[in-house]
Design an enzyme around this catalytic site. Structure first.
Site, PDB file in Angstrom:
ATOM      1  N   HIS A  77       9.570   3.657  -4.554  1.00  6.22           N
ATOM      2  CA  HIS A  77      10.996   3.407  -5.061  1.00  6.22           C
ATOM      3  C   HIS A  77      12.003   4.516  -4.238  1.00  6.22           C
ATOM      4  O   HIS A  77      11.350   5.555  -4.054  1.00  6.22           O
ATOM      5  CB  HIS A  77      11.111   3.211  -6.255  1.00  6.22           C
ATOM      6  N   HIS A  80      12.222   8.068  -5.265  1.00  8.12           N
ATOM      7  CA  HIS A  80      10.871   8.909  -5.365  1.00  8.12           C
ATOM      8  C   HIS A  80      10.551   9.405  -3.781  1.00  8.12           C
ATOM      9  O   HIS A  80       9.779  10.211  -3.660  1.00  8.12           O
ATOM     10  CB  HIS A  80       9.939   8.278  -6.090  1.00  8.12           C
ATOM     11  N   HIS A 134       4.602  -0.660 -13.189  1.00 10.37           N
ATOM     12  CA  HIS A 134       6.043  -0.394 -12.711  1.00 10.37           C
ATOM     13  C   HIS A 134       6.114  -1.114 -11.527  1.00 10.37           C
ATOM     14  O   HIS A 134       7.373  -1.601 -11.131  1.00 10.37           O
ATOM     15  CB  HIS A 134       6.444   1.104 -12.801  1.00 10.37           C
ATOM     16  N   ASP A 151       7.008   7.103 -12.474  1.00  7.27           N
ATOM     17  CA  ASP A 151       7.746   6.261 -13.533  1.00  7.27           C
ATOM     18  C   ASP A 151       6.699   5.192 -14.159  1.00  7.27           C
ATOM     19  O   ASP A 151       7.223   4.156 -14.916  1.00  7.27           O
ATOM     20  CB  ASP A 151       8.666   5.265 -12.709  1.00  7.27           C
TER      21      ASP A 151
HETATM   22 FE    FE Z   1      12.381   6.145 -10.509  1.00  3.23          FE
HETATM   23 ZN    ZN Z   2      10.712   3.837  -9.706  1.00  2.24          ZN
END
Ligand code: FE
Ligand code: ZN
Length: 278
Positions: A77, A80, A134, A151
């Site tokens: 993501h 990150h 996730h 996460d």
């Molecule tokens: Fe995040």
């Molecule tokens: Zn994430």
């Protein structure tokens, strides 16, 4: 900045216990993200976990007077990996770790982790847990009794199910991360703890540990500090997603499905759905 000295335990063949020091600096990024600078104090080399953006990382590298050799991405993501490109241009030799299945999604990735691989920087050697839920490539980095969960696990909560199933996330939290030793320090990806604890309390009003932690965390955060890290012991007492066996949680969740006796995985699924709209 919060500085924590972490003594990582490594035993050698002589059964003499050697302690190699790794220092961890928490770097708040963006709105509520946490990046972490890991410093091998023996060599002055450093790794950064999930650099959301380059500038706060650069600042801390300068502050600490260390050399960045490694990026450890927990998943792909943008919040990150946002600093990967710029940090790579600062340090062209940098190693960038992520799960092998994230190939093509983590910018500038150079190391593609598969089962059994190790993660190295300076004199430090770490491992990883592959914990999808996730995202499909989500991992947790492990250095001795210190874990970086991204996460996947948050204090008193867990990440949303963007790519994985509820059963995968249940497994990642309860059968992988949740099986780490009680004293494992868990460094997570976002400062969501206060809201997570409020949700935890809403499904388990009788849990005094949650109430106490909520008071502690509010005090911490209002004084400009952070709620990271947490521990496995703490999470087992306060994180509803690790407490699918709690009678009170089961009762609350069963109100949604009064006809059936729910399995732990069904309790987990119901909790995740409730949290999505909390
Ligand atoms: Fe995040
Ligand atoms: Zn994430």
């Amino acid at each position: 900045m919060v500085r924590l000295k972490q003594k990582l335990h490594q035993s050698n063949l002589n059964k003499k216990q050697e302690f190699q020091e790794m220092e961890i600096v928490t770097i708040p990024c963006l709105q509520d993200n946490f990046s972490y600078l890991l410093i091998c104090t023996k060599t002055g080399e450093a790794a950064v976990v999930d650099p959301s953006e380059a500038d706060p990382i650069r600042k801390e590298i300068k502050n600490q007077n260390v050399k960045l050799t490694t990026i450890l991405n927990t998943h792909h993501h943008w919040d990150h990996v946002g600093g990967n490109k710029e940090l790579k241009s600062d340090y062209p030799e940098i190693k960038i770790y992520g799960h092998s299945s994230d190939k093509g999604r983590i910018p500038e990735q150079t190391e593609f982790l598969e089962d059994g691989d190790h993660v190295m920087f300076g004199k430090q050697s770490g491992e990883f847990l592959y914990n999808p839920g996730h995202t499909s490539g989500a991992i947790t980095y492990l250095f001795g009794n210190t874990a970086f969960t991204g996460d996947t696990l948050f204090a008193a909560g867990c990440g949303r199910l963007f790519e994985g199933t509820s059963d995968q996330m249940y497994n990642s939290l309860n059968n992988l991360i949740g099986k780490l030793p009680e004293n494992t320090q868990l460094y997570f990806g976002h400062e969501y703890t206060e809201n997570n604890l409020r949700f935890a309390l809403s499904v388990e009003t009788g849990n005094t540990k949650i109430n106490k932690k909520l008071i502690d965390v509010k005090r911490l955060c209002s004084s400009g500090s952070f709620s990271t890290p947490t521990t496995i012991a703490d999470e087992k007492q306060t994180n509803p997603f690790l407490r699918c066996n709690s009678d009170e949680i089961k009762r609350v969740v069963k109100l949604m499905d009064p006809e059936n006796d729910l399995t732990k995985k069904e309790v987990f699924r119901a909790l995740r759905e409730l949290k999505d709209v909390f």
